[in-house]
Design an enzyme around this catalytic site. Structure first.
Site, short mmCIF file in Angstrom:
data_model
loop_
_atom_site.label_atom_id
_atom_site.label_comp_id
_atom_site.label_asym_id
_atom_site.label_seq_id
_atom_site.Cartn_x
_atom_site.Cartn_y
_atom_site.Cartn_z
N GLU A 119 0.82 -1.22 0.00
CA GLU A 119 0.00 0.00 0.00
C GLU A 119 0.85 1.26 0.00
O GLU A 119 0.45 2.28 -0.57
CB GLU A 119 -0.94 0.01 1.22
CG GLU A 119 -2.05 -1.03 1.15
CD GLU A 119 -1.67 -2.36 1.78
OE1 GLU A 119 -2.54 -3.24 1.88
OE2 GLU A 119 -0.48 -2.52 2.15
N PHE A 142 -12.09 -7.79 13.23
CA PHE A 142 -10.92 -8.15 12.42
C PHE A 142 -10.64 -7.04 11.40
O PHE A 142 -11.52 -6.62 10.66
CB PHE A 142 -11.19 -9.47 11.69
CG PHE A 142 -10.08 -9.90 10.79
CD1 PHE A 142 -8.85 -10.27 11.30
CD2 PHE A 142 -10.25 -9.93 9.41
CE1 PHE A 142 -7.81 -10.68 10.47
CE2 PHE A 142 -9.23 -10.33 8.56
CZ PHE A 142 -8.00 -10.70 9.09
N GLN A 143 -9.41 -6.57 11.40
CA GLN A 143 -8.92 -5.51 10.50
C GLN A 143 -9.73 -4.21 10.63
O GLN A 143 -9.95 -3.49 9.66
CB GLN A 143 -8.89 -5.99 9.05
CG GLN A 143 -7.84 -7.05 8.80
CD GLN A 143 -7.60 -7.36 7.35
OE1 GLN A 143 -8.49 -7.20 6.50
NE2 GLN A 143 -6.39 -7.80 7.02
N LYS A 150 -17.98 -1.39 4.81
CA LYS A 150 -18.38 -2.40 3.84
C LYS A 150 -19.88 -2.40 3.60
O LYS A 150 -20.34 -2.64 2.48
CB LYS A 150 -17.91 -3.78 4.31
CG LYS A 150 -17.96 -4.85 3.22
CD LYS A 150 -17.26 -6.12 3.66
CE LYS A 150 -17.23 -7.15 2.53
NZ LYS A 150 -16.51 -8.39 2.93
N MET A 210 23.69 9.82 4.61
CA MET A 210 23.51 11.08 5.32
C MET A 210 23.66 10.89 6.83
O MET A 210 24.21 11.76 7.51
CB MET A 210 22.14 11.69 4.98
CG MET A 210 21.98 13.11 5.49
SD MET A 210 23.17 14.28 4.76
CE MET A 210 22.31 14.72 3.24
#
Length: 578
Positions: free
Chosen positions: A69, A131-132, A181, A490
């Site tokens: 993602e 869940f999630q 959803k 760096m």
């Protein structure tokens, strides 16, 4: 199955859309995106967005399935920066959504228009630790221009219309739309509003005549004026107006890091970049100027070094910015103009004339000749600065160049003279490692006929190199230039200069063989360790009509100079070994 990049950019006729037809929330979303003229979507599916992906099946859109993602949102960001159009990405609930957070913050800091669509669990499960499940709107409130949680499918068209309007008007930025959803599955008659009317949101664009007249009067008598042109020039599409303004007034131009490309780097009035790793001339110009004209610039700490009282000590500061909150925020200003720089310059151009600045210009040219960017050349050693010079010379400054964050980013800003707006894409405010490669993918999809180069370090590349899968799958011809110094360069430089050579956790010598890694993904891989090899393999890379990864093994101990140490003032520059 391999799909050529040409297919990703093929023009499809817009499907007919029937208003009033009862459709699902997922189908409503896609129809709204079509009406917003979205063609490319970057994303990664999951359970909460399955209704959306089911509607995407065989649809009008070109969806690019990234392998993470974070790759999706950085690619959408690169697409937006390269085009000026909003980038669109989709992620599922929970970890899918939270994986977007770094990219959202990157876009917010750099004022990039994005519309980020996330799924969430059904509303009856919100608050149950399902869940999630993640409160992504709450998580992203500080790093978005606005966030929406959609509770009713009938609100979805209005929300999408508002989201695109907010993302692209005023100071651009990312907007998040979280769709549970059950809303994606629910049905309602389709509509799409023609207008946006958001209470308390009015994006001011055109400055008043009074403000413009005050702006013009403030610069009329200046003897040592300088323009500080920031990313606002690029966001507003004001590069042509800036060029005309600078040439008519004969005022030299300094481009901030985010403003590179907004004024041609090869122009006689260009002074380069200021600040911590800026040019000697740009920093001296700020120290001695009697008038600093900030155009779409934030006066951030990498320019002022946090010493705002000592910044431009002899100058009246004139500040033009579309975001009124930026005016006077970091430095004391004599004149402020709240408005977009394009409109401001358009209104000011007929009113200005050439300043009496020739002696000042002559002094600046002298400094440029005396103290250019420079580095010590060594036989048999490939210097990173020389690689960037090679990229510039062979592309004549016409490529789109993206970077990660670190030494290679600063060398690119110093040695590649950007001629065109939207040709330099880098994470400025947040400094996001892993940004360079996927943002190049988005830029290349946006401009399939242009040379796109991702300049990355061996550290940052390993954060998102899984996106080699999509450049292979779609034959996206990004040229990945790895400045491989086998360390976190760096960090090593700061540990050398400020921590008494106590090198802590910067060793990357056991990184993978990047040529073999590229070949494992079906991408051409090349390597160079000397200047002669570098010239040969880069020519081979440019001739190849697909993606290429080039592992440039550069001097591991090279430092970025000039440098102003944090907390010092611009007159305390370390110029390096030379």
């Amino acid at each position: 199955m391999s799909v050529e990049i040409a297919e990703l950019n093929s023009k499809k006729s817009m499907p007919p859309i029937q208003f009033g037809e009862e459709v699902s929330g997922a189908e409503t979303l896609l129809r709204c995106l079509i009406l917003e003229q979205v063609e490319h979507i970057f994303g990664y599916p999951g359970g909460a967005v399955l209704p959306i992906y089911d509607s995407l099946y065989g649809s009008y859109f070109k969806h690019i399935l990234t392998r993470h993602e974070q790759g999706a949102i950085h690619a959408a960001d690169g697409y937006a920066r390269a085009t000026g159009k909003p980038g669109v990405c989709i992620a599922t609930s929970g970890p899918g959504a939270t994986n977007l957070v770094t990219g959202i913050a990157t876009a917010q800091m750099d004022s990039v228009p994005l519309v980020c669509i996330t799924g969430n669990v059904a509303q009856n499960l919100i608050g149950t630790d399902a869940f999630q499940e993640a409160n992504i709107t709450g998580i992203t409130i500080p790093i978005t221009k606005h966030s929406y949680f959609v509770r009713d499918v009938r609100d979805l068209p209005r929300i999408i219309k508002e989201a695109f309007h907010i993302a692209t008007t005023g100071r651009p930025g990312p907007v998040l739309i979280d769709i549970p959803k059950d809303v994606a599955n629910a049905k309602a008659p389709f509509y799409y509003p023609e207008d946006v009317n958001i209470r308390a949101y009015r994006a001011s664009l055109v400055p008043s005549d009074e403000e413009v007249n005050t702006f013009v009067e403030a610069i009329r008598s200046a003897k040592k004026p300088v323009i500080l042109a920031g990313g606002g020039i690029i966001a507003a599409g004001a590069d042509k107006e800036l060029l005309a303004f600078a040439e008519k007034t004969r005022i030299p131009v300094i481009n901030t890091f985010m403003g590179l490309g907004g004024f041609p780097g090869v122009h006689e009035l260009s002074l380069g970049m200021p600040g911590m790793h800026g040019s000697y001339t740009a920093n001296q110009a700020l120290l001695q100027a009697d008038c600093v004209i900030g155009l779409g610039a934030r006066f951030d700490d990498r320019i002022t070094m946090g010493r705002t009282k000592e910044f431009a000590p002899n100058a009246r500061i004139v500040h033009v910015d579309i975001d009124p909150a930026e005016l006077g925020k970091n430095v004391a200003t004599a004149v402020t103009v709240a408005g977009d720089v394009k409109s401001t310059l358009q209104k000011a151009l007929p009113l200005v004339s050439a300043c009496d600045s020739q002696a000042w210009i002559n002094q600046l040219k002298e400094w440029q000749q005396q103290q250019p960017y420079k580095y010590k050349k060594e036989d048999g050693v490939l210097k990173p600065q020389a690689v960037i010079e090679l990229l510039y010379n062979t592309t004549e400054g016409n490529a789109i160049v993206t970077t990660d964050v670190g030494q290679h980013q600063m060398w690119t800003a110093q040695y590649y003279k950007f001629k065109h707006s939207r040709s330099f894409i880098s994470s400025g405010g947040l400094g996001t490692m892993g940004f360079g490669f996927p943002s190049a993918v988005g830029a290349q999809i946006a401009h399939p006929d242009r040379t796109v180069i991702a300049v990355v370090g061996d550290g940052g590349f390993q954060m998102t190199n899984q996106e080699l899968a999509i450049v292979s799958q779609y034959n996206i011809p990004v040229k990945v230039v790895i400045l491989n110094n086998q360390c976190l360069g760096m960090v090593r430089q700061w540990q050398e200069l400020f921590y008494d050579n106590r090198y802590s956790q910067i060793d990357l010598t056991c990184s993978p063989d990047f040529v073999k890694l590229a070949e494992a993904y079906g991408v051409k891989g090349l390597r160079a360790s000397t200047q002669e090899e570098a010239e040969r393999v880069w020519a081979e890379a440019l001739e190849h009509n697909g993606p290429v990864v080039i592992d440039f093994r550069v001097a591991p101990g090279e430092n970025v100079y000039p440098m102003v140490a944090s907390g010092n003032t611009l007159d305390q520059m370390e110029l390096g070994e030379e």
